[in-house]
Motif scaffolding. Structure first.
Motif, mmCIF file in Angstrom:
data_model
loop_
_atom_site.group_PDB
_atom_site.id
_atom_site.type_symbol
_atom_site.label_atom_id
_atom_site.label_comp_id
_atom_site.label_asym_id
_atom_site.label_seq_id
_atom_site.Cartn_x
_atom_site.Cartn_y
_atom_site.Cartn_z
ATOM 1 N N LYS A 16 10.100 11.816 -1.274
ATOM 2 C CA LYS A 16 11.132 11.414 -2.246
ATOM 3 C C LYS A 16 12.000 12.601 -2.638
ATOM 4 O O LYS A 16 13.226 12.473 -2.692
ATOM 5 C CB LYS A 16 10.482 10.826 -3.507
ATOM 6 C CG LYS A 16 10.021 9.418 -3.378
ATOM 7 C CD LYS A 16 9.469 8.933 -4.706
ATOM 8 C CE LYS A 16 9.011 7.500 -4.633
ATOM 9 N NZ LYS A 16 8.468 7.055 -5.934
ATOM 10 N N SER A 50 -5.067 6.750 4.492
ATOM 11 C CA SER A 50 -3.836 6.497 3.747
ATOM 12 C C SER A 50 -3.182 7.804 3.337
ATOM 13 O O SER A 50 -3.856 8.822 3.188
ATOM 14 C CB SER A 50 -4.134 5.684 2.488
ATOM 15 O OG SER A 50 -4.545 4.390 2.830
ATOM 16 N N SER A 86 0.827 -1.198 0.000
ATOM 17 C CA SER A 86 0.000 0.000 0.000
ATOM 18 C C SER A 86 0.869 1.259 0.000
ATOM 19 O O SER A 86 2.071 1.205 0.246
ATOM 20 C CB SER A 86 -0.919 -0.004 1.223
ATOM 21 O OG SER A 86 -0.159 0.202 2.397
ATOM 22 N N SER A 87 0.221 2.377 -0.246
ATOM 23 C CA SER A 87 0.955 3.645 -0.241
ATOM 24 C C SER A 87 1.509 3.928 1.162
ATOM 25 O O SER A 87 2.578 4.514 1.300
ATOM 26 C CB SER A 87 0.052 4.789 -0.704
ATOM 27 O OG SER A 87 -1.093 4.894 0.102
ATOM 28 N N SER A 100 -1.266 10.342 0.716
ATOM 29 C CA SER A 100 -1.529 10.648 -0.696
ATOM 30 C C SER A 100 -0.258 10.450 -1.520
ATOM 31 O O SER A 100 0.853 10.363 -0.984
ATOM 32 C CB SER A 100 -2.006 12.096 -0.833
ATOM 33 O OG SER A 100 -0.946 12.986 -0.531
ATOM 34 N N ASP A 101 -0.439 10.410 -2.822
ATOM 35 C CA ASP A 101 0.716 10.326 -3.720
ATOM 36 C C ASP A 101 1.582 11.579 -3.584
ATOM 37 O O ASP A 101 2.801 11.516 -3.727
ATOM 38 C CB ASP A 101 0.261 10.153 -5.163
ATOM 39 C CG ASP A 101 -0.319 8.768 -5.437
ATOM 40 O OD1 ASP A 101 0.015 7.822 -4.679
ATOM 41 O OD2 ASP A 101 -1.097 8.628 -6.400
ATOM 42 N N GLY A 102 0.942 12.720 -3.295
ATOM 43 C CA GLY A 102 1.688 13.966 -3.079
ATOM 44 C C GLY A 102 2.607 13.876 -1.876
ATOM 45 O O GLY A 102 3.728 14.393 -1.907
ATOM 46 N N ASP A 103 2.149 13.202 -0.811
ATOM 47 C CA ASP A 103 2.994 13.005 0.369
ATOM 48 C C ASP A 103 4.214 12.167 0.023
ATOM 49 O O ASP A 103 5.331 12.459 0.451
ATOM 50 C CB ASP A 103 2.209 12.313 1.495
ATOM 51 C CG ASP A 103 1.108 13.174 2.086
ATOM 52 O OD1 ASP A 103 1.272 14.412 2.130
ATOM 53 O OD2 ASP A 103 0.082 12.608 2.505
ATOM 54 N N ILE A 104 4.007 11.123 -0.766
ATOM 55 C CA ILE A 104 5.113 10.246 -1.174
ATOM 56 C C ILE A 104 6.105 11.018 -2.036
ATOM 57 O O ILE A 104 7.318 10.934 -1.824
ATOM 58 C CB ILE A 104 4.579 9.001 -1.899
ATOM 59 C CG1 ILE A 104 3.787 8.125 -0.907
ATOM 60 C CG2 ILE A 104 5.708 8.208 -2.547
ATOM 61 C CD1 ILE A 104 3.030 6.978 -1.537
ATOM 62 N N LYS A 105 5.595 11.809 -2.986
ATOM 63 C CA LYS A 105 6.476 12.593 -3.856
ATOM 64 C C LYS A 105 7.293 13.604 -3.053
ATOM 65 O O LYS A 105 8.476 13.797 -3.310
ATOM 66 C CB LYS A 105 5.661 13.324 -4.924
ATOM 67 C CG LYS A 105 5.160 12.431 -6.021
ATOM 68 C CD LYS A 105 4.357 13.211 -7.033
ATOM 69 C CE LYS A 105 3.764 12.292 -8.066
ATOM 70 N NZ LYS A 105 2.907 13.012 -9.021
ATOM 71 N N ARG A 149 4.717 1.978 1.475
ATOM 72 C CA ARG A 149 5.755 2.636 0.675
ATOM 73 C C ARG A 149 6.276 3.871 1.401
ATOM 74 O O ARG A 149 7.487 4.122 1.424
ATOM 75 C CB ARG A 149 5.201 3.029 -0.694
ATOM 76 C CG ARG A 149 5.025 1.852 -1.605
ATOM 77 C CD ARG A 149 4.448 2.169 -2.969
ATOM 78 N NE ARG A 149 4.816 3.440 -3.521
ATOM 79 C CZ ARG A 149 3.962 4.255 -4.150
ATOM 80 N NH1 ARG A 149 2.710 3.932 -4.287
ATOM 81 N NH2 ARG A 149 4.375 5.394 -4.642
ATOM 82 N N TYR A 150 5.365 4.655 1.978
ATOM 83 C CA TYR A 150 5.773 5.871 2.684
ATOM 84 C C TYR A 150 6.655 5.532 3.881
ATOM 85 O O TYR A 150 7.689 6.157 4.094
ATOM 86 C CB TYR A 150 4.549 6.674 3.141
ATOM 87 C CG TYR A 150 4.923 8.062 3.593
ATOM 88 C CD1 TYR A 150 4.969 9.107 2.690
ATOM 89 C CD2 TYR A 150 5.266 8.320 4.915
ATOM 90 C CE1 TYR A 150 5.344 10.382 3.089
ATOM 91 C CE2 TYR A 150 5.636 9.590 5.321
ATOM 92 C CZ TYR A 150 5.674 10.616 4.401
ATOM 93 O OH TYR A 150 6.063 11.869 4.790
#
Length: 84
Positions: free
Chosen positions: A80, A70, A8-9, A72-77, A12-13
């Motif tokens: 990174k 969960s 899951s995201s 967000s994809d923005g948090d992961i970006k 990954r985070y």
């Protein structure tokens, strides 16, 4: 309790967060971290000293670690980009 799916995201985070912390510890020459350290202090000490960004990273980590929501994809970006 409901379990989150594997890969899951959130997972990954958390993995990216651990990697960023280890990279920061290596840079500063820190070998161990006190077990009683809270995520906010860990973020500031090992990932970024910018309090605003550290707050956002810590908030997302706490969601990924403790919440049923969960990240967000923005948090992961964001994580990174900072850990590079």
């Amino acid at each position: 309790m409901e379990e989150k799916e594997t890969g899951s995201s959130d997972e990954r985070y958390r993995k990216l967060y651990r990697k960023a912390v280890k990279k920061g510890m290596k840079r500063s020459g820190t070998k161990t971290m006190p077990q009683a350290m809270i995520p906010g202090d860990i973020t500031i000490q090992n990932i970024t000293s910018d309090e605003k960004i550290a707050g956002e990273i810590t908030r997302a980590y706490e969601i990924a670690r403790y919440s049923h929501r969960s990240v967000s994809d923005g948090d992961i970006k964001q994580l990174k980009n900072i850990s590079r």
